[in-house]
Design a protein around this motif. Structure first.
Motif, PDB file in Angstrom:
ATOM      1  N   LEU A   1      -5.553  13.416  -1.754  1.00 42.83           N
ATOM      2  CA  LEU A   1      -6.052  12.180  -1.150  1.00 42.83           C
ATOM      3  C   LEU A   1      -4.914  11.231  -0.812  1.00 42.83           C
ATOM      4  CD1 LEU A   1      -8.338  10.190  -0.412  1.00 42.83           C
ATOM      5  CD2 LEU A   1      -8.375   9.504  -2.832  1.00 42.83           C
ATOM      6  N   ILE A   2      -3.999  11.040  -1.755  1.00 44.08           N
ATOM      7  CA  ILE A   2      -2.883  10.111  -1.558  1.00 44.08           C
ATOM      8  C   ILE A   2      -1.971  10.594  -0.434  1.00 44.08           C
ATOM      9  CG2 ILE A   2      -0.799   9.178  -2.635  1.00 44.08           C
ATOM     10  CD1 ILE A   2      -2.409   9.193  -5.303  1.00 44.08           C
ATOM     11  N   THR A   3      -1.724  11.887  -0.395  1.00 42.89           N
ATOM     12  CA  THR A   3      -0.887  12.448   0.673  1.00 42.89           C
ATOM     13  C   THR A   3      -1.493  12.137   2.036  1.00 42.89           C
ATOM     14  OG1 THR A   3      -0.103  14.235  -0.784  1.00 42.89           O
ATOM     15  CG2 THR A   3       0.143  14.557   1.593  1.00 42.89           C
ATOM     16  N   GLY A   4      -2.803  12.291   2.154  1.00 46.42           N
ATOM     17  CA  GLY A   4      -3.475  11.976   3.406  1.00 46.42           C
ATOM     18  C   GLY A   4      -3.422  10.492   3.732  1.00 46.42           C
ATOM     19  N   MET A   5      -3.535   9.648   2.712  1.00 46.87           N
ATOM     20  CA  MET A   5      -3.475   8.204   2.939  1.00 46.87           C
ATOM     21  C   MET A   5      -2.087   7.774   3.405  1.00 46.87           C
ATOM     22  SD  MET A   5      -5.773   6.957  -0.337  1.00 46.87           S
ATOM     23  CE  MET A   5      -5.720   5.187   0.028  1.00 46.87           C
TER      24      MET A   5
ATOM     25  N   GLU B   1       0.832  -1.211   0.000  1.00 42.80           N
ATOM     26  CA  GLU B   1       0.000   0.000   0.000  1.00 42.80           C
ATOM     27  C   GLU B   1       0.863   1.257   0.000  1.00 42.80           C
ATOM     28  OE1 GLU B   1      -2.299  -0.367   3.540  1.00 42.80           O
ATOM     29  OE2 GLU B   1      -2.864  -2.433   3.038  1.00 42.80           O
ATOM     30  N   VAL B   2       1.820   1.302   0.913  1.00 41.57           N
ATOM     31  CA  VAL B   2       2.652   2.493   1.056  1.00 41.57           C
ATOM     32  C   VAL B   2       3.492   2.728  -0.194  1.00 41.57           C
ATOM     33  CG1 VAL B   2       4.632   3.472   2.298  1.00 41.57           C
ATOM     34  CG2 VAL B   2       2.716   2.486   3.572  1.00 41.57           C
ATOM     35  N   PHE B   3       4.101   1.679  -0.719  1.00 44.60           N
ATOM     36  CA  PHE B   3       4.962   1.860  -1.889  1.00 44.60           C
ATOM     37  C   PHE B   3       4.134   2.279  -3.104  1.00 44.60           C
ATOM     38  CE2 PHE B   3       8.072   0.070  -5.125  1.00 44.60           C
ATOM     39  CZ  PHE B   3       8.971   1.113  -4.966  1.00 44.60           C
ATOM     40  N   TYR B   4       2.971   1.685  -3.256  1.00 46.81           N
ATOM     41  CA  TYR B   4       2.074   2.084  -4.347  1.00 46.81           C
ATOM     42  C   TYR B   4       1.693   3.554  -4.216  1.00 46.81           C
ATOM     43  CZ  TYR B   4      -2.368   2.658  -6.835  1.00 46.81           C
ATOM     44  OH  TYR B   4      -3.394   3.133  -7.633  1.00 46.81           O
ATOM     45  N   LEU B   5       1.305   3.970  -3.037  1.00 46.78           N
ATOM     46  CA  LEU B   5       0.908   5.364  -2.827  1.00 46.78           C
ATOM     47  C   LEU B   5       2.069   6.312  -3.104  1.00 46.78           C
ATOM     48  CD1 LEU B   5      -1.206   4.919   0.432  1.00 46.78           C
ATOM     49  CD2 LEU B   5      -2.092   5.456  -1.859  1.00 46.78           C
ATOM     50  N   GLN B   6       3.275   5.943  -2.698  1.00 44.77           N
ATOM     51  CA  GLN B   6       4.444   6.776  -2.977  1.00 44.77           C
ATOM     52  C   GLN B   6       4.707   6.874  -4.468  1.00 44.77           C
ATOM     53  OE1 GLN B   6       7.188   4.596  -0.495  1.00 44.77           O
ATOM     54  NE2 GLN B   6       7.085   6.106   1.162  1.00 44.77           N
ATOM     55  N   LEU B   7       4.639   5.738  -5.161  1.00 45.25           N
ATOM     56  CA  LEU B   7       4.848   5.737  -6.604  1.00 45.25           C
ATOM     57  C   LEU B   7       3.762   6.541  -7.318  1.00 45.25           C
ATOM     58  CD1 LEU B   7       5.829   2.004  -7.333  1.00 45.25           C
ATOM     59  CD2 LEU B   7       7.365   3.988  -7.238  1.00 45.25           C
ATOM     60  N   MET B   8       2.517   6.367  -6.899  1.00 48.35           N
ATOM     61  CA  MET B   8       1.419   7.048  -7.571  1.00 48.35           C
ATOM     62  C   MET B   8       1.433   8.546  -7.305  1.00 48.35           C
ATOM     63  SD  MET B   8      -0.842   6.530  -9.789  1.00 48.35           S
ATOM     64  CE  MET B   8      -0.933   4.743  -9.753  1.00 48.35           C
ATOM     65  N   LEU B   9       1.886   8.946  -6.128  1.00 43.99           N
ATOM     66  CA  LEU B   9       1.986  10.369  -5.840  1.00 43.99           C
ATOM     67  C   LEU B   9       2.970  11.037  -6.791  1.00 43.99           C
ATOM     68  CD1 LEU B   9       1.138  12.701  -3.971  1.00 43.99           C
ATOM     69  CD2 LEU B   9       3.047  12.078  -2.471  1.00 43.99           C
ATOM     70  N   ALA B  10       4.143  10.441  -6.946  1.00 44.03           N
ATOM     71  CA  ALA B  10       5.129  10.983  -7.886  1.00 44.03           C
ATOM     72  C   ALA B  10       4.595  10.938  -9.319  1.00 44.03           C
ATOM     73  CB  ALA B  10       6.432  10.194  -7.780  1.00 44.03           C
ATOM     74  N   HIS B  11       3.894   9.869  -9.647  1.00 47.05           N
ATOM     75  CA  HIS B  11       3.336   9.697 -10.990  1.00 47.05           C
ATOM     76  C   HIS B  11       2.326  10.795 -11.301  1.00 47.05           C
ATOM     77  CE1 HIS B  11       1.521   7.523 -14.410  1.00 47.05           C
ATOM     78  NE2 HIS B  11       2.625   6.811 -14.412  1.00 47.05           N
ATOM     79  N   HIS B  12       1.443  11.063 -10.366  1.00 43.88           N
ATOM     80  CA  HIS B  12       0.439  12.109 -10.556  1.00 43.88           C
ATOM     81  C   HIS B  12       1.082  13.491 -10.682  1.00 43.88           C
ATOM     82  CE1 HIS B  12      -2.946   9.617 -10.496  1.00 43.88           C
ATOM     83  NE2 HIS B  12      -3.622  10.090  -9.461  1.00 43.88           N
ATOM     84  N   LYS B  13       2.108  13.746  -9.901  1.00 43.44           N
ATOM     85  CA  LYS B  13       2.768  15.051  -9.996  1.00 43.44           C
ATOM     86  C   LYS B  13       3.355  15.248 -11.394  1.00 43.44           C
ATOM     87  CE  LYS B  13       3.892  15.604  -5.081  1.00 43.44           C
ATOM     88  NZ  LYS B  13       4.971  15.644  -4.048  1.00 43.44           N
TER      89      LYS B  13
ATOM     90  N   THR C   1      -0.054   9.691   5.165  1.00 41.01           N
ATOM     91  CA  THR C   1       0.024  10.175   6.552  1.00 41.01           C
ATOM     92  C   THR C   1      -0.677   9.197   7.493  1.00 41.01           C
ATOM     93  OG1 THR C   1       0.126  12.478   5.825  1.00 41.01           O
ATOM     94  CG2 THR C   1      -0.543  12.073   8.115  1.00 41.01           C
ATOM     95  N   GLU C   2      -1.853   8.704   7.092  1.00 41.92           N
ATOM     96  CA  GLU C   2      -2.586   7.753   7.915  1.00 41.92           C
ATOM     97  C   GLU C   2      -1.787   6.477   8.154  1.00 41.92           C
ATOM     98  OE1 GLU C   2      -6.100   7.118   5.666  1.00 41.92           O
ATOM     99  OE2 GLU C   2      -6.995   9.070   6.149  1.00 41.92           O
ATOM    100  N   ARG C   3      -0.892   6.168   7.236  1.00 42.30           N
ATOM    101  CA  ARG C   3      -0.095   4.943   7.355  1.00 42.30           C
ATOM    102  C   ARG C   3       1.294   5.215   7.918  1.00 42.30           C
ATOM    103  NH1 ARG C   3      -3.933   4.706   3.944  1.00 42.30           N
ATOM    104  NH2 ARG C   3      -5.007   2.729   3.452  1.00 42.30           N
ATOM    105  N   GLY C   4       1.494   6.428   8.429  1.00 41.33           N
ATOM    106  CA  GLY C   4       2.767   6.786   9.032  1.00 41.33           C
ATOM    107  C   GLY C   4       3.909   6.838   8.053  1.00 41.33           C
ATOM    108  N   ALA C   5       3.617   7.168   6.798  1.00 38.17           N
ATOM    109  CA  ALA C   5       4.632   7.202   5.746  1.00 38.17           C
ATOM    110  C   ALA C   5       4.697   8.583   5.111  1.00 38.17           C
ATOM    111  CB  ALA C   5       4.340   6.155   4.675  1.00 38.17           C
ATOM    112  N   GLN C   6       5.775   8.825   4.384  1.00 34.67           N
ATOM    113  CA  GLN C   6       6.005  10.107   3.735  1.00 34.67           C
ATOM    114  C   GLN C   6       6.219   9.897   2.242  1.00 34.67           C
ATOM    115  OE1 GLN C   6       5.934  13.109   5.290  1.00 34.67           O
ATOM    116  NE2 GLN C   6       5.426  12.050   7.197  1.00 34.67           N
ATOM    117  N   PRO C   7       5.959  10.938   1.442  1.00 32.98           N
ATOM    118  CA  PRO C   7       6.313  10.854   0.028  1.00 32.98           C
ATOM    119  C   PRO C   7       7.792  10.604  -0.145  1.00 32.98           C
ATOM    120  CG  PRO C   7       4.917  12.761   0.465  1.00 32.98           C
ATOM    121  CD  PRO C   7       5.333  12.213   1.796  1.00 32.98           C
TER     122      PRO C   7
END
Length: 217
Positions: free
Chosen positions: A203-207, A156-168, A209-215
């Motif tokens: 949304l992804i940034t908040g998700m 979950e965390v790695f996907y969210l990190q990858l997708m955040l960069a992808h969206h930017k 944070t909820e998982r204790g992870a950073q971009p």
């Protein structure tokens, strides 16, 4: 039977977005797009050239979207977290739909889906492609291989990190086309991408944070 989404809605099947996009693009949207373009030659009825920003954006964003779809399919099978699976499902549907429209534009213009031009050359961008990462924000093949090995919260965390960069990276490209567009229909599609992906960045940034992870960047 497919699993229910929050609020009692069941997940929709995944085949229809691209099919619907093709029907809309080929039957309705693309002819309007072609007739509204204003190429350098000055003829409003002429299709964009293969070197145009219109064609370049369509090709590059289609490739960019495809990777987001691929990543979302991977994580869908690596976690049972409903929030992440819903996000992945929404990205698959939205970006498959938009990708179908972009490919439909190129087909209607009589242009190839690929060209010899470097990615993002139409916007004067210089990016050194490496390990499958063709444009800013795109994951590398190594990243995708790693995502396939993870499960649960790690996936979950790695996907969210990858997708955040992808969206930017996607927002940067879509905004560049909005600023340079000579075609109102494609410009509206690009603006929709900017608006939608900016909302998902929040949304992804908040998700994360909820998982204790950073971009990652």
């Amino acid at each position: 039977m497919e699993p229910a989404q929050p609020g009692g809605r069941r997940r929709r099947t995944l085949w229809w977005p691209a099919a619907l996009a093709a029907v809309v693009a080929l039957g309705l949207g693309v002819p309007a797009l072609v007739s509204s373009s204003t190429p350098a030659a000055g003829s409003s009825s002429s299709a964009p050239s293969t070197e145009s920003a219109e064609a370049g954006f369509a090709r590059d964003m289609a490739a960019h979207h495809q990777q987001a779809i691929d990543m979302s399919f991977i994580v869908r099978d690596r976690t049972q977290d409903q929030a992440v699976r819903t996000l992945a499902f929404d990205i698959i549907n939205t970006q498959a739909n938009q990708r179908g429209m972009l490919m439909g534009f190129l087909d209607q213009w009589g242009l190839t889906q690929a060209s010899a031009a470097k990615p993002m050359a139409w916007m004067g961008h210089t990016y050194e492609a490496h390990d499958g990462s063709l444009m800013p924000g795109m994951a590398t093949n190594t990243d995708l291989d790693r995502l396939r090995t993870l499960s649960g919260r790690d996936a979950e965390v790695f996907y969210l990190q990858l997708m955040l960069a992808h969206h930017k990276g996607g927002v940067e490209m879509a905004q560049a086309y909005v600023d340079a567009a000579k075609n109102d229909v494609e410009k509206r599609l690009a603006q929709t991408m900017v608006n939608g992906q900016k909302a998902e960045i929040d949304l992804i940034t908040g998700m994360l944070t909820e998982r204790g992870a950073q971009p990652t960047s």
